[in-house]
Design an enzyme around this catalytic site. Structure first.
Site, PDB file in Angstrom:
ATOM      1  N   GLN A 284      -0.605  -9.813   5.578  1.00  0.00           N
ATOM      2  CA  GLN A 284      -1.845  -9.956   6.468  1.00  0.00           C
ATOM      3  C   GLN A 284      -2.153 -11.415   6.747  1.00  0.00           C
ATOM      4  O   GLN A 284      -1.896 -12.303   5.661  1.00  0.00           O
ATOM      5  CB  GLN A 284      -2.888  -9.346   5.833  1.00  0.00           C
TER       6      GLN A 284
ATOM      7  N   ARG B 218       0.861  -1.275   0.047  1.00  0.00           N
ATOM      8  CA  ARG B 218      -0.111   0.128   0.156  1.00  0.00           C
ATOM      9  C   ARG B 218       0.899   1.233  -0.139  1.00  0.00           C
ATOM     10  O   ARG B 218       1.795   1.276   0.650  1.00  0.00           O
ATOM     11  CB  ARG B 218      -0.814  -0.051   1.245  1.00  0.00           C
TER      12      ARG B 218
ATOM     13  N   HIS C 271     -14.233 -10.506   6.244  1.00  0.00           N
ATOM     14  CA  HIS C 271     -12.726 -10.462   5.970  1.00  0.00           C
ATOM     15  C   HIS C 271     -12.201 -10.251   7.313  1.00  0.00           C
ATOM     16  O   HIS C 271     -12.857  -9.582   8.215  1.00  0.00           O
ATOM     17  CB  HIS C 271     -12.395  -9.252   5.242  1.00  0.00           C
TER      18      HIS C 271
ATOM     19  N   LYS D 155     -16.570  -2.609  10.282  1.00  0.00           N
ATOM     20  CA  LYS D 155     -15.710  -3.414  10.836  1.00  0.00           C
ATOM     21  C   LYS D 155     -15.638  -3.295  12.576  1.00  0.00           C
ATOM     22  O   LYS D 155     -16.005  -2.284  13.115  1.00  0.00           O
ATOM     23  CB  LYS D 155     -14.248  -3.313  10.262  1.00  0.00           C
TER      24      LYS D 155
ATOM     25  N   HIS E 218     -10.980 -15.166   4.563  1.00  0.00           N
ATOM     26  CA  HIS E 218     -12.286 -14.885   4.150  1.00  0.00           C
ATOM     27  C   HIS E 218     -13.197 -16.048   4.405  1.00  0.00           C
ATOM     28  O   HIS E 218     -12.975 -17.148   4.076  1.00  0.00           O
ATOM     29  CB  HIS E 218     -12.267 -14.512   2.833  1.00  0.00           C
TER      30      HIS E 218
END
Length: 635
Positions: A380, A362, A509, A463, A384
């Site tokens: 990460q 990123r 996620h 989230k 999922h």
RNA sequence: GCUGGUGUGGCUCAGUGGUAGAGCAGCGCAUUCGUAAUGCGCAGGCCGCCGGUUCGAAUCCGGCCACCAGCUCCA
């Protein structure tokens, strides 16, 4: 006479008009001296407030959170007063109390320098010495606007204009300085005693980069000089735990000019990292997850489909292959979608839990990079979960339990936040509403405390975030659970239901470590580099006393190595003291000192990094002991 | 990205216009030592990079890069 009910439930009588300060002094001499602010019928007020009717009263000193905040807020007024005296014409913005101190934002054509801070500090000390009372003045709206307008304080005017029509407006004055302020304050500047300005930084007016950048002065203050000194010493001590410093000292990782924000993992850092990943794989396997791996680069069409091309472009890296646009993945989810889609799914298969230790890139602004905590590429520990809508709540609870278990293994305390729909979002309000309430429902049924962050969700869904603290108490988001109704739609994911028809699954996620890199940063600071044995890059170091003990030391090392214990031999021509000092510095959990006695009896003299010399034991006894610690992941 | 600060051997830091320094680490030699620093010696630096000022720049000026603190933004 009025009746006053105190915190302990006792009731006392005072003549009407007695101030809270008077009440405090009547309770005890000490409270009279140390009380900073009072609470009258549930509302924080100045100690100068007089009693008018029967009421409940509480007092706060520097020992209380409320007291400290008022104390620091009052100090910020003194800071502003000192600044205006030294630099007339500087305009004031805001000056609140923060965790360990306060700040004040100023708009000034002149740039502050560290030398100026010292002068300002002296100015503050003079104001404190003068012991000026803080006086509250309730003002009528029009008058307050006129007052600040005449003083040229345009930020204050803006603040007043933004207050609701019926809001009470008040100012506080100490000496010749008046500031817009809701209060309350300590009785007088003399209470503030020991102040220190700590740093200087830019900050946007009202926190928006569209606004002018102001100059922010940070400081702290205490009622005693010794407390200030302790506070500064604590910060120095905390800095020794900084993962960037320890990362270099323990040779875990490096970040080089050749790749700002792109960390290099060294052999010792990899040993630690591999342990984390092994642990992760074991636990996920146990909980019904399958593991996949998806490519780092995928084509433009797919990123358009996922919405990233529209919603996440500023954070992505791009490349061209055979004249076509491709992007480096900033998230793993689209790859996961494609794997799900690669075959048909029956409702009987759901939930499908698909994990991936995925490397994402990123683009982060240069100013935000921070060791391993904030990088431009990270792994990460993603997964999922594809499921029936009816399975969502239980799956979320399952992930909450998983996160809680993981963090407990490391002894971490964490904070939970719920983030809702951001401005730039995909999908209808109804779907967002439903997703958000499902998350809330799961949190509530776990009885978890959480804070709501309006507008902080991902572009595809709300989230739940799990935050951990670094050495200076700054918090970092690690675990997160995101509920997503958008991606399955975008990618046309389906499962075949009982009715033989195709239906749309929903998905979660989630990450537990968050980013392995960040998690290692947090771990390093949490343990100050002294990792639990199961994670320690070197678990034991063998220290022969003289050259003639090297042969036995080698045998000991081979025995440990044969048990997959990470062991090193220090056969340098140095004294034991020197070798111990160095091993301690490397925070190696066990040192095995080997001399004539040990070689003769087949024993090892064990030194533990914190317990020190714990005596001799048979080699096999030591092997059993360390293996047990590793197996149980003893903290 | 923005504001302020910093950049000298692997590390920690001295050095304000006139031949680059110290301690630790490293290497060599001696020492063979029992729970946090053995001694002696030797090496090691386009003073972040590029340009300018100057007879002369680590030092002064400009640009860039990286790092640190904070802001904004996020795992």
């Amino acid at each position: 006479m009025v009746k006053v009910t105190l915190k302990d439930g006792s009731v006392r009588e005072y003549s009407e008009g007695t101030t809270l300060a008077g009440v405090a002094a009547s309770i005890s001499g000490r409270l009279g001296r140390e009380a900073l602010v009072g609470k009258l019928d549930g509302k924080l007020v100045d100690l100068s407030t007089p009693l008018k009717k029967d009421a409940s009263v509480e007092f706060y000193t520097f020992d209380d959170e409320e007291g400290r905040r008022v104390f620091r807020h009052s100090t910020s007024h003194v800071l502003a007063q000192a600044v205006q005296k030294l630099f007339p014409g500087i305009r004031l913005a805001i000056g609140p109390a923060i965790a360990d101190g306060y700040y004040y934002d100023f708009d000034s054509p002149e740039k502050f320098t560290p030398e100026m801070l010292e002068k300002i500090e002296s100015g503050m000390e003079a104001i404190i010495k003068a012991d000026l009372p803080f006086e509250r003045m309730d003002m009528e709206r029009g008058r307050s606007l006129e007052f600040f307008d005449r003083a040229g304080e345009n930020y204050k005017v803006e603040l007043i204009n933004d207050l609701p029509e019926d809001a009470a407006i008040s100012c506080y004055r100490q000496g010749d300085f008046t500031d817009l302020c809701a209060g309350p304050h300590v009785p007088s500047t003399g209470r503030l005693k020991s102040v220190k300005l700590t740093s200087l930084a830019g900050a946007y007016w009202r926190g928006s980069e569209k606004n002018k950048m102001l100059q922010r002065v940070y400081g702290t203050s205490f009622p005693k000089k010794s407390m200030l000194e302790e506070h500064l010493a604590r910060i120095e001590e905390a800095k020794k735990r900084d993962h960037r410093k320890l990362g270099a000292e323990l040779d875990l990782f490096s970040i080089q000019d050749e790749g700002p924000g792109f960390p290099f993992f060294h052999p010792k850092g990899m040993a630690l990292r591999n342990e984390l990943e092994n642990f992760w794989r074991e636990e996920h396997h146990r909980r019904g997850y399958q593991e996949i791996r998806t490519p780092v680069i995928l084509n433009r069409t797919m990123w358009e489909r996922s919405g990233h091309w529209d919603h996440y472009k500023e954070n992505m890296y791009f490349t061209k292959i055979d004249e076509l646009d491709y992007a480096v993945k900033p998230m793993n989810c689209p790859g996961g979608m494609l794997v799900y889609k690669s075959r048909l799914h029956s409702y009987r298969d759901l939930p499908v839990r698909m994990g991936e230790l995925g490397l994402v890139h990123r683009h982060e602004l240069s100013g935000v990079l921070h060791g391993l905590m904030r990088v431009r590429c990270f792994t990460q520990d993603d997964a999922h979960i594809f499921m029936l809508p009816s399975q969502a709540k239980d799956e979320i609870i399952g992930v909450i339990d998983l996160v809680d278990y993981f963090y407990s293994v490391f002894g971490f305390k964490y904070r939970v936040e719920l983030s809702t729909r951001p401005e730039k979002a995909m999908g209808s309000d109804e779907v967002w509403e439903m997703a958000t309430s499902t998350l809330e429902d799961a949190l509530q049924s776990k009885g978890m405390e959480y804070k709501v962050n309006e507008g902080d969700g991902a572009f595809y869904g709300p989230k739940i975030d799990f935050h951990l603290e670094d050495c200076l108490g700054r918090t970092w988001q690690c675990g997160t659970i995101q509920l997503d109704f958008q991606m399955p739609e975008k990618f046309d994911l389906t499962y075949v239901g009982e009715d033989g028809q195709k239906h749309r699954p929903v998905m979660i996620h989630r990450v537990v470590f968050g980013s392995i890199e960040r998690f290692i940063g947090i771990l390093t600071e949490h343990f100050a580099g002294a990792f639990p044995v199961w994670l320690a890059p070197v678990q034991a170091r063998v220290l022969p006393i003289t050259g003639r003990h090297v042969e036995y030391a080698q045998k000991v090392m081979e025995r440990l190595d044969g048990e997959d214990i990470r062991v090193e031999l220090d056969d340098r021509n140095e004294k034991v003291n020197y070798k111990i000092r160095e091993a301690q510095g490397q925070k190696i959990p066990y040192m095995l000192v080997l001399g004539d006695r040990e070689a003769e009896n087949g024993t090892v003299a064990v030194r533990h990094r914190t317990a020190g010399d714990i005596g001799s034991m048979g080699l096999e006894e030591f092997v059993a002991r360390i293996k047990d610690e590793i197996k149980t992941k003893k903290i």
